[in-house]
Design an enzyme around this catalytic site. Structure first.
Site, mmCIF file in Angstrom:
data_model
loop_
_atom_site.group_PDB
_atom_site.id
_atom_site.type_symbol
_atom_site.label_atom_id
_atom_site.label_comp_id
_atom_site.label_asym_id
_atom_site.label_seq_id
_atom_site.Cartn_x
_atom_site.Cartn_y
_atom_site.Cartn_z
ATOM 1 N N PHE A 1 1.396 85.288 45.901
ATOM 2 C CA PHE A 1 2.479 84.371 46.237
ATOM 3 C C PHE A 1 2.160 82.971 45.699
ATOM 4 O O PHE A 1 1.086 82.444 45.923
ATOM 5 C CB PHE A 1 2.665 84.313 47.761
ATOM 6 N N GLN A 2 3.084 82.410 44.975
ATOM 7 C CA GLN A 2 2.946 81.083 44.357
ATOM 8 C C GLN A 2 1.741 80.981 43.425
ATOM 9 O O GLN A 2 1.158 79.916 43.268
ATOM 10 C CB GLN A 2 2.906 79.981 45.422
ATOM 11 N N MET B 1 23.121 57.405 24.712
ATOM 12 C CA MET B 1 22.470 57.664 23.430
ATOM 13 C C MET B 1 23.028 58.935 22.783
ATOM 14 O O MET B 1 23.134 59.033 21.561
ATOM 15 C CB MET B 1 20.953 57.780 23.622
ATOM 16 N N GLU C 1 7.600 66.732 42.868
ATOM 17 C CA GLU C 1 6.308 66.557 42.204
ATOM 18 C C GLU C 1 6.423 65.868 40.847
ATOM 19 O O GLU C 1 5.496 65.186 40.414
ATOM 20 C CB GLU C 1 5.585 67.891 42.050
ATOM 21 N N LYS D 1 -8.108 77.548 46.837
ATOM 22 C CA LYS D 1 -8.156 77.259 48.266
ATOM 23 C C LYS D 1 -9.582 77.418 48.817
ATOM 24 O O LYS D 1 -10.032 76.608 49.630
ATOM 25 C CB LYS D 1 -7.188 78.188 48.999
HETATM 26 C C1 TPP Z 1 14.638 65.068 30.402
HETATM 27 C C2 TPP Z 1 15.452 64.744 29.198
HETATM 28 N N1 TPP Z 1 16.551 65.462 28.896
HETATM 29 C C3 TPP Z 1 17.312 65.154 27.824
HETATM 30 C C4 TPP Z 1 16.974 64.113 27.003
HETATM 31 C C5 TPP Z 1 17.815 63.787 25.770
HETATM 32 N N2 TPP Z 1 18.451 62.461 25.925
HETATM 33 C C6 TPP Z 1 17.922 61.365 25.342
HETATM 34 S S1 TPP Z 1 18.785 59.982 25.704
HETATM 35 C C7 TPP Z 1 19.895 60.837 26.612
HETATM 36 C C8 TPP Z 1 21.038 60.132 27.292
HETATM 37 C C9 TPP Z 1 20.578 59.220 28.367
HETATM 38 O O1 TPP Z 1 21.673 58.796 29.126
HETATM 39 P P1 TPP Z 1 21.473 57.683 30.218
HETATM 40 O O2 TPP Z 1 20.321 58.006 31.072
HETATM 41 O O3 TPP Z 1 22.757 57.434 30.912
HETATM 42 O O4 TPP Z 1 21.040 56.423 29.341
HETATM 43 P P2 TPP Z 1 21.910 55.619 28.271
HETATM 44 O O5 TPP Z 1 21.597 56.168 26.938
HETATM 45 O O6 TPP Z 1 23.348 55.765 28.635
HETATM 46 O O7 TPP Z 1 21.413 54.225 28.431
HETATM 47 C C10 TPP Z 1 19.580 62.196 26.631
HETATM 48 C C11 TPP Z 1 20.373 63.221 27.325
HETATM 49 C C12 TPP Z 1 15.787 63.406 27.332
HETATM 50 N N3 TPP Z 1 15.331 62.418 26.572
HETATM 51 N N4 TPP Z 1 15.073 63.715 28.433
#
Ligand code: TPP
Ligand code: MG
Lengths: 162, 632
Positions: free
Chosen positions: B149-150, B519, B87, B199
């Site tokens: 439920f749910q 990042m 979802e 529902k």
């Molecule tokens: C759902 C979620 N969890 C954690 C983060 C924190 N976060 C921001 S950038 C990042 C790393 C992203 O890694 P990747 O997808 O490999 O992209 P890259 O930076 O390597 O291009 C994280 C963990 C986020 N923005 N969203």
């Protein structure tokens, strides 16, 4: 103060917004208005001008909020209602009654060990009364929070666009 | 199918004769079913209401309490239901559909876990002001509040992250509530609206008719978005522009939502003002236009942030001065008078103090402003523009983009983004994920038109790219839809590969694989003194993965292979993926550390010219192999 739709969940929306935006509600009074499909909320929020203005603007974002008026700097009547249960003995009872009478309040229940004082007035007046009654011992205190109305012929309810 | 010419905020599209006939037909309280005629139920009213609002696609996933809807979908063949694999993806797909087309996106889930899975997408749409209508089923009326439920208090959960939400308990309410939900989602400052339907309401018989726009508006006395700016303020703005020596326009998402790109350009041309943009403002102007100066903020161009810091007049239009844009507000644009135009009064004065606030829709305000603006002879701003040009050359030269990303043996991310954009004739919709990849797309995507850049700016939701690109591909089939994702974000929603294969949705995926949470690694390097943790990311063999899912894929590790792979992916009929093995330790520069100001940008190249690809050329770390060193 705000005029809102009188629907289930609206109080929750307002409270949730205030919490999420980090505004602290000092007091809140809610009641139905002259029209049964709307309610009036009086919120007391402490903060600087920008803070309070931001709270009002955020409130407006709620679909169920019809009108908001910040009356911090306006000429208003602001009143609060309180019930105070004071510890009493045969000896102190007359004193309590006279303190109450001197402060536009009255005794509404007279027991052997306690009396209930009913007070209406500006919050500061009630503060003073509470302070005086504290000498006798306060067993219970309930305050409604302020309700306010602007002076003159203006009406927040009439300003709601329908 | 996109609705041509539909302007968000304009209410329900004007009804043609055919449209009216259809509406009348729909208003008939009976429905032609597979075997004859059956009574019309709430679920039918729901389908009709969505179609009447001009949306033709639902992204959804079935479950117990929402099954009455799935029981009648067959009787509403114009409504396409796309079955996702989770979802969350439905909510992002509806969001991508809306961002790319301006039309309202619709997603659907069952009660309980179906509904909670939608929440991330709702938050994403909320923070980026995207019009989405989210529909969930709930347990029968009699079970509400019984921990059935749910059953979960989903309206309680979505309350603070929607523009508005509803709990519908009877079939008769459905036409009005759905029409109102669409109206709220798309008008004023757009946003997600959630409708939770029990529902009983879906199953109940109903003769309720669909309301007109006037009826909807009459039912919303507390909701009157202010479109026109105050004439006095607009006049003051015209005067401020006439008196400015170093004006800068800060254009945001609000310009795109209002469809005010033309007016913006006219303002810039008449008064000779450079245009800069926020992350969500990308596409407000063709980036090759001489007045397009660049992307601002934390990872924005140094020259752009410099121009902002030295400006005497900042004209913010449809943007909100958020912390990624301003950095420390105390040191932000110290010399500038700040003008803030936004449709949401609550944005004004929230983050920065505006010297000249104007509440209104960007298009309305600019339309009123343009006749008052005095024409500025570019010659009178020659010194200013010459300085801007010098800064720009400096800042572009100090980055890989200017100095050439094409380095021996190194596949740099900026180069890949640049080739994807060029290979798609600068006409594709590029959906970014979150992290370094997002910033590279923003900086190097070279955007030429409105709504061609999709990015989760406010919430920064990893996993956004693939499902949102799916939505964009369905909403705007005539444009190529790229999902450009990091290996981390891609692994959060890659289950949707099955959806794009099954539904033949031609998303082209660029997987920017640095085998890292890039990042995170960058922050640990720069902000946490190299104390790396949990940034190494194992991933599967993506070629095998794609083979298993049944879509063509290419692996690219060298710069000279990029163009051919992009061409091949574009030529493939249907979805395709390119696995780019990019430099593992390339950082996004410049960078403004959190809490610092726009003048405190770290720019590695500017400082010591150190080559940040050392990791790619040095010993490779195999993330699958626990014995191989790691970054420490
Ligand atoms: C759902 C979620 N969890 C954690 C983060 C924190 N976060 C921001 S950038 C990042 C790393 C992203 O890694 P990747 O997808 O490999 O992209 P890259 O930076 O390597 O291009 C994280 C963990 C986020 N923005 N969203
Ligand atoms: Mg990565």
């Amino acid at each position: 103060m705000a005029i809102v739709n009188n629907k289930p969940g609206v109080l929750n929306r307002v409270a949730s917004l205030m919490r999420a935006r980090n505004f602290n509600i000092e007091s809140l009074a809610v009641s139905v208005t002259e029209r049964s499909d709307t309610s009036r909320m009086t919120l007391t929020i402490v903060g600087d001008e920008v803070h309070v203005e931001q709270a009002a603007k955020q409130l407006y974002k709620l679909i169920d909020v019809l009108k908001v008026q910040d009356v911090t700097d306006e000429s208003i009547v602001e009143h609060e209602f309180a019930l105070i249960k004071v510890r009493a003995t045969k000896r102190t009872r007359p004193e309590i009654v006279s303190v109450a009478e001197m402060h536009r309040s009255k005794v509404v229940d007279l027991g052997d060990e306690a009396v209930i004082v009913e007070a209406v007035g500006e919050p500061t007046e009630i503060d003073t009364l509470v302070e005086l009654l504290r000498e006798f011992g306060i067993k219970e205190l309930v305050r409604t929070g302020s309700v306010v109305m602007s002076r003159g012929s203006g009406s927040i309810e009439e300003q709601v666009k329908r | 199918m996109t609705q041509a010419g539909h302007v968000p905020g304009a209410g329900t599209p004007a009804a043609s004769a055919a449209e009216r006939a259809r509406r009348d037909m729909l208003r008939d309280a009976r429905v032609t079913a597979r075997d004859g005629v059956r009574p019309r139920i709430g679920a039918d009213a729901l389908c009709e209401a969505i179609l009447l609002q001009g949306s033709d696609t639902i992204w959804g996933y079935p479950g117990g309490v929402i099954l009455p809807l799935y029981d009648v979908l067959v009787d509403h063949p114009e409504l396409r239901h796309i079955l996702v694999r989770h979802e969350q993806a439905a909510s992002h797909a509806a969001d991508g559909y809306a961002r790319a087309s301006g039309n309202v996106g619709v997603c659907l889930g069952t009660s309980g876990p179906g509904a909670t899975n939608l929440v991330t997408g709702i938050g994403t749409a909320m923070l980026d002001s995207v019009p989405v209508v989210v529909i969930t089923g709930n347990v029968p009326n009699a079970l509400i509040g019984k921990d059935a439920f749910q059953e979960i208090d989903i309206t309680g959960i979505t309350l603070p992250m929607t523009k508005h939400n509803y709990l519908v308990r009877s079939a008769d309410e459905i036409p009005h509530v759905i029409a109102e939900a669409f109206h709220l989602a798309r008008s004023g400052r757009p946003g997600p609206v959630h409708v939770d339907i029990t529902k009983d309401a879906l199953m109940g018989e109903t003769k309720a008719t669909h309301p007109s726009v006037a009826e909807i508006e009459a039912g919303l006395p507390g909701y009157k978005p202010k479109l026109d700016g105050h004439p006095r303020q607009i006049k003051l703005l015209a005067e401020a522009i006439a008196g400015a020596k170093r004006p800068v326009i800060l254009a945001g998402h609000g310009v795109l939502i209002a469809g005010a790109e033309r007016e913006l350009l006219e303002l810039a041309r008449t008064a000779h003002i450079p245009i800069t943009w926020t992350l969500l403002g990308i596409g407000v102007i063709d980036e090759t236009d001489p007045l397009a100066y660049g992307y601002m903020g934390m990872h924005g161009w140094k020259h752009v942030n410099r121009a902002i810091q030295s400006a005497d007049l900042l004209i913010g239009i449809g943007m909100r001065f958020d912390d990624r844009v301003t950095g420390n507000v105390r040191t932000y644009a110290p010399k500038a008078k700040i003008v803030h135009i936004d449709i949401d009064p609550a944005e004004i004065g929230k983050n920065v103090v505006a010297d000249l606030p104007i509440v209104g829709d960007a298009k309305h305000v600019l339309d009123a402003l343009l006749p008052l603006v005095t024409k500025v002879d570019p010659a009178t701003r020659a010194d200013y523009f010459a300085e801007l040009a010098t800064w720009r050359t400096e800042s572009e030269g100090s980055s890989w983009h200017g100095s050439g990303g094409f380095r021996e043996g190194v596949l740099s991310a900026d180069f890949v983004v640049d080739r994807i954009a060029a290979g798609s004739n600068f006409d594709a919709n590029l959906t970014a994920d979150v992290g370094q990849n997002q910033m590279w797309v923003a900086r190097y995507g070279s955007f030429r038109r409105a709504n061609s850049h999709l990015s989760s700016g406010g919430l920064g939701t990893m996993g956004f790219a693939l499902p949102a690109a799916m939505g964009a591909a369905v909403a705007v089939p005539e444009k190529v839809s790229w999902a450009i994702a990091g290996d981390g974000g891609f692994q959060m929603t890659l289950q949707e590969l099955a959806t794009i294969v099954q539904e033949r949705i031609p998303v082209k995926i660029a997987l920017m694989d640095n085998k890292k949470l890039g990042m995170i690694r960058q922050w640990q390097e720069i902000v946490y003194g190299g104390n790396y943790h949990s940034e190494q990311l194992a991933g599967p063999d993506y070629l095998k993965l794609c083979e298993a899912y049944g879509l063509p894929a290419w692996k690219v590790s060298k710069p000279e292979e990029v163009d051919a792979a992009v061409a091949a992916a574009l030529a493939a009929d249907g979805p395709a993926l390119i696995w780019f093995e990019i430099a593992e330790r390339q950082n996004v520069y410049p960078m403004m550390p959190a809490g610092k100001g726009l003048s405190d940008l770290i720019d590695k190249w500017g400082d010591d010219g150190e080559d940040v690809t050392e990791g790619a050329t040095g010993p490779r770390v195999d993330p699958m192999d626990p014995t191989s060193g790691g970054a420490k």
